[in-house]
Motif scaffolding. Sequence first.
Motif, PDB file in Angstrom:
ATOM      1  N   ASN A   1       0.828  -1.208   0.000  1.00  0.00           N
ATOM      2  CA  ASN A   1       0.000   0.000   0.000  1.00  0.00           C
ATOM      3  C   ASN A   1       0.868   1.266   0.000  1.00  0.00           C
ATOM      4  O   ASN A   1       0.712   2.170   0.838  1.00  0.00           O
ATOM      5  CB  ASN A   1      -0.923   0.001   1.217  1.00  0.00           C
ATOM      6  CG  ASN A   1      -2.049   1.025   1.085  1.00  0.00           C
ATOM      7  OD1 ASN A   1      -2.300   1.544  -0.008  1.00  0.00           O
ATOM      8  ND2 ASN A   1      -2.715   1.331   2.187  1.00  0.00           N
ATOM      9  N   LEU A   2       1.778   1.338  -0.977  1.00  0.00           N
ATOM     10  CA  LEU A   2       2.784   2.398  -0.992  1.00  0.00           C
ATOM     11  C   LEU A   2       2.201   3.790  -1.187  1.00  0.00           C
ATOM     12  O   LEU A   2       2.784   4.785  -0.756  1.00  0.00           O
ATOM     13  CB  LEU A   2       3.826   2.103  -2.084  1.00  0.00           C
ATOM     14  CG  LEU A   2       4.639   0.820  -1.865  1.00  0.00           C
ATOM     15  CD1 LEU A   2       5.532   0.561  -3.062  1.00  0.00           C
ATOM     16  CD2 LEU A   2       5.455   0.917  -0.587  1.00  0.00           C
ATOM     17  N   ARG A   3       1.054   3.873  -1.846  1.00  0.00           N
ATOM     18  CA  ARG A   3       0.436   5.194  -2.025  1.00  0.00           C
ATOM     19  C   ARG A   3       0.098   5.825  -0.675  1.00  0.00           C
ATOM     20  O   ARG A   3       0.188   7.038  -0.503  1.00  0.00           O
ATOM     21  CB  ARG A   3      -0.831   5.075  -2.867  1.00  0.00           C
ATOM     22  CG  ARG A   3      -0.572   4.747  -4.327  1.00  0.00           C
ATOM     23  CD  ARG A   3      -1.858   4.771  -5.121  1.00  0.00           C
ATOM     24  NE  ARG A   3      -1.631   4.420  -6.510  1.00  0.00           N
ATOM     25  CZ  ARG A   3      -2.581   4.390  -7.434  1.00  0.00           C
ATOM     26  NH1 ARG A   3      -3.821   4.696  -7.099  1.00  0.00           N
ATOM     27  NH2 ARG A   3      -2.306   4.059  -8.677  1.00  0.00           N
ATOM     28  N   LYS A   4      -0.262   4.978   0.273  1.00  0.00           N
ATOM     29  CA  LYS A   4      -0.631   5.486   1.594  1.00  0.00           C
ATOM     30  C   LYS A   4       0.583   5.567   2.516  1.00  0.00           C
ATOM     31  O   LYS A   4       0.786   6.576   3.201  1.00  0.00           O
ATOM     32  CB  LYS A   4      -1.694   4.586   2.224  1.00  0.00           C
ATOM     33  CG  LYS A   4      -2.152   5.059   3.589  1.00  0.00           C
ATOM     34  CD  LYS A   4      -3.260   4.180   4.141  1.00  0.00           C
ATOM     35  CE  LYS A   4      -3.717   4.680   5.511  1.00  0.00           C
ATOM     36  NZ  LYS A   4      -4.816   3.845   6.071  1.00  0.00           N
ATOM     37  N   THR A   5       1.410   4.503   2.528  1.00  0.00           N
ATOM     38  CA  THR A   5       2.510   4.450   3.495  1.00  0.00           C
ATOM     39  C   THR A   5       3.701   5.318   3.098  1.00  0.00           C
ATOM     40  O   THR A   5       4.383   5.878   3.958  1.00  0.00           O
ATOM     41  CB  THR A   5       2.981   3.002   3.686  1.00  0.00           C
ATOM     42  OG1 THR A   5       3.438   2.481   2.420  1.00  0.00           O
ATOM     43  CG2 THR A   5       1.862   2.131   4.234  1.00  0.00           C
TER      44      THR A   5
ATOM     45  N   ARG B   1       3.515   7.411   0.011  1.00  0.00           N
ATOM     46  CA  ARG B   1       3.025   8.456  -0.898  1.00  0.00           C
ATOM     47  C   ARG B   1       3.771   8.439  -2.248  1.00  0.00           C
ATOM     48  O   ARG B   1       4.093   9.479  -2.825  1.00  0.00           O
ATOM     49  CB  ARG B   1       3.109   9.838  -0.246  1.00  0.00           C
ATOM     50  CG  ARG B   1       2.265   9.968   1.003  1.00  0.00           C
ATOM     51  CD  ARG B   1       2.039  11.423   1.377  1.00  0.00           C
ATOM     52  NE  ARG B   1       3.280  12.089   1.740  1.00  0.00           N
ATOM     53  CZ  ARG B   1       3.807  12.069   2.955  1.00  0.00           C
ATOM     54  NH1 ARG B   1       3.192  11.397   3.933  1.00  0.00           N
ATOM     55  NH2 ARG B   1       4.917  12.727   3.202  1.00  0.00           N
ATOM     56  N   VAL B   2       4.053   7.228  -2.735  1.00  0.00           N
ATOM     57  CA  VAL B   2       4.712   7.062  -4.043  1.00  0.00           C
ATOM     58  C   VAL B   2       3.986   5.979  -4.827  1.00  0.00           C
ATOM     59  O   VAL B   2       3.201   5.204  -4.268  1.00  0.00           O
ATOM     60  CB  VAL B   2       6.204   6.676  -3.892  1.00  0.00           C
ATOM     61  CG1 VAL B   2       6.974   7.756  -3.158  1.00  0.00           C
ATOM     62  CG2 VAL B   2       6.356   5.320  -3.202  1.00  0.00           C
ATOM     63  N   ASN B   3       4.266   5.932  -6.133  1.00  0.00           N
ATOM     64  CA  ASN B   3       3.692   4.906  -6.999  1.00  0.00           C
ATOM     65  C   ASN B   3       4.800   4.142  -7.715  1.00  0.00           C
ATOM     66  O   ASN B   3       5.774   4.754  -8.174  1.00  0.00           O
ATOM     67  CB  ASN B   3       2.784   5.538  -8.062  1.00  0.00           C
ATOM     68  CG  ASN B   3       1.519   6.121  -7.471  1.00  0.00           C
ATOM     69  OD1 ASN B   3       0.896   5.509  -6.616  1.00  0.00           O
ATOM     70  ND2 ASN B   3       1.166   7.307  -7.916  1.00  0.00           N
ATOM     71  N   ILE B   4       4.638   2.834  -7.835  1.00  0.00           N
ATOM     72  CA  ILE B   4       5.524   2.034  -8.684  1.00  0.00           C
ATOM     73  C   ILE B   4       4.903   2.015 -10.069  1.00  0.00           C
ATOM     74  O   ILE B   4       3.806   1.486 -10.256  1.00  0.00           O
ATOM     75  CB  ILE B   4       5.713   0.612  -8.141  1.00  0.00           C
ATOM     76  CG1 ILE B   4       6.454   0.643  -6.806  1.00  0.00           C
ATOM     77  CG2 ILE B   4       6.489  -0.252  -9.141  1.00  0.00           C
ATOM     78  CD1 ILE B   4       6.678  -0.718  -6.177  1.00  0.00           C
TER      79      ILE B   4
ATOM     80  N   VAL C   1       9.982   4.207  -9.524  1.00  0.00           N
ATOM     81  CA  VAL C   1       9.063   4.765  -8.537  1.00  0.00           C
ATOM     82  C   VAL C   1       8.914   6.261  -8.773  1.00  0.00           C
ATOM     83  O   VAL C   1       9.899   6.958  -9.030  1.00  0.00           O
ATOM     84  CB  VAL C   1       9.584   4.514  -7.104  1.00  0.00           C
ATOM     85  CG1 VAL C   1       8.566   4.967  -6.072  1.00  0.00           C
ATOM     86  CG2 VAL C   1       9.912   3.034  -6.910  1.00  0.00           C
ATOM     87  N   ALA C   2       7.685   6.761  -8.686  1.00  0.00           N
ATOM     88  CA  ALA C   2       7.413   8.177  -8.923  1.00  0.00           C
ATOM     89  C   ALA C   2       6.737   8.802  -7.707  1.00  0.00           C
ATOM     90  O   ALA C   2       5.959   8.155  -7.009  1.00  0.00           O
ATOM     91  CB  ALA C   2       6.515   8.342 -10.152  1.00  0.00           C
ATOM     92  N   GLY C   3       7.067  10.064  -7.466  1.00  0.00           N
ATOM     93  CA  GLY C   3       6.450  10.788  -6.367  1.00  0.00           C
ATOM     94  C   GLY C   3       7.040  12.174  -6.244  1.00  0.00           C
ATOM     95  O   GLY C   3       7.854  12.593  -7.072  1.00  0.00           O
TER      96      GLY C   3
ATOM     97  N   ARG D   1      12.935  10.652   0.841  1.00  0.00           N
ATOM     98  CA  ARG D   1      12.742   9.880   2.058  1.00  0.00           C
ATOM     99  C   ARG D   1      12.783   8.381   1.759  1.00  0.00           C
ATOM    100  O   ARG D   1      13.431   7.602   2.472  1.00  0.00           O
ATOM    101  CB  ARG D   1      11.400  10.244   2.704  1.00  0.00           C
ATOM    102  CG  ARG D   1      11.165   9.572   4.061  1.00  0.00           C
ATOM    103  CD  ARG D   1       9.769   9.799   4.600  1.00  0.00           C
ATOM    104  NE  ARG D   1       8.760   9.169   3.754  1.00  0.00           N
ATOM    105  CZ  ARG D   1       7.949   9.841   2.958  1.00  0.00           C
ATOM    106  NH1 ARG D   1       8.021  11.161   2.891  1.00  0.00           N
ATOM    107  NH2 ARG D   1       7.060   9.215   2.214  1.00  0.00           N
ATOM    108  N   LEU D   2      12.128   7.980   0.671  1.00  0.00           N
ATOM    109  CA  LEU D   2      12.095   6.567   0.300  1.00  0.00           C
ATOM    110  C   LEU D   2      13.484   6.057  -0.075  1.00  0.00           C
ATOM    111  O   LEU D   2      13.892   4.971   0.352  1.00  0.00           O
ATOM    112  CB  LEU D   2      11.141   6.358  -0.877  1.00  0.00           C
ATOM    113  CG  LEU D   2      11.115   4.952  -1.478  1.00  0.00           C
ATOM    114  CD1 LEU D   2      10.627   3.951  -0.443  1.00  0.00           C
ATOM    115  CD2 LEU D   2      10.250   4.918  -2.715  1.00  0.00           C
ATOM    116  N   SER D   3      14.231   6.846  -0.866  1.00  0.00           N
ATOM    117  CA  SER D   3      15.537   6.385  -1.298  1.00  0.00           C
ATOM    118  C   SER D   3      16.509   6.281  -0.130  1.00  0.00           C
ATOM    119  O   SER D   3      17.384   5.432  -0.096  1.00  0.00           O
ATOM    120  CB  SER D   3      16.105   7.298  -2.388  1.00  0.00           C
ATOM    121  OG  SER D   3      16.182   8.631  -1.949  1.00  0.00           O
TER     122      SER D   3
END
Length: 231
Positions: free
Chosen positions: A168-172, A174-177, A204-206, A213-215
């Motif tokens: 559920n990456l869009r929520k956790t 805030r990015v999309n694969i 991944v896009a955002g 933060r994700l990287s």
Amino acid sequence: MKKNQYVVFGLGRFGTALTRALYDYGAEVLAVDIDEDIVNDISPYCTHSVCTDATDAHNLEKLGINNMDVAVVCVASNIESSIFITLMCKQLGIPKVIAKARDEQHKMVLERIGADSVIIPEVAMGERLAAMLAKPNVVEIMTLANSFRMVEIHTPKRWVDKTLIELNLRKTERVNIVVIKRGDEIITSPAADCKLLADDLLVVAGSIEDINRLSNKATGKAVTDNLTDKI
């Protein structure tokens, strides 16, 4: 699907490497330089190669470059030629004109006359090296706008063998694969039940903030805000 058509002006080390790489990727490439020996050398590695003076407007019109999708002006050492060719490419209606600049002042002039994108290769390589060193799990970083970024990362350990709906990456995050590279397979717009594998490469896009933060999480290392802002 129609292949994109590129014209590359200036076959120094940068222009030659670019021409060969585009051709290897299956693009149609017209390579242009004033040096006949260089043009002959590049001919096996492009669709067409032409020896001509690109600072002559008549020569450019004869080349039919108005049919090209992208022009890359790699003539940075001669600023006057760089500016003229860039300007002519825009006036001839090429949708995207990318120019190589020698320094920041040259870059500013090229942007002023309408270049869609201007690069200083040494600066770009320095930034990419910094990204590789600071974030070794991030294969490629590309900023698409002032607030939007796409990165290519290997599957983080905590994502392995989990589906996109479980993560559920869009929520956790805030990015999309948007794409998954799995060996020779390319999975675009992966479904919610798609399970991520350890060897997957994820596009991944955002927002820049969320991607940074994700990287940082993907590398397992903390990177200061100042550094990530520069990368």
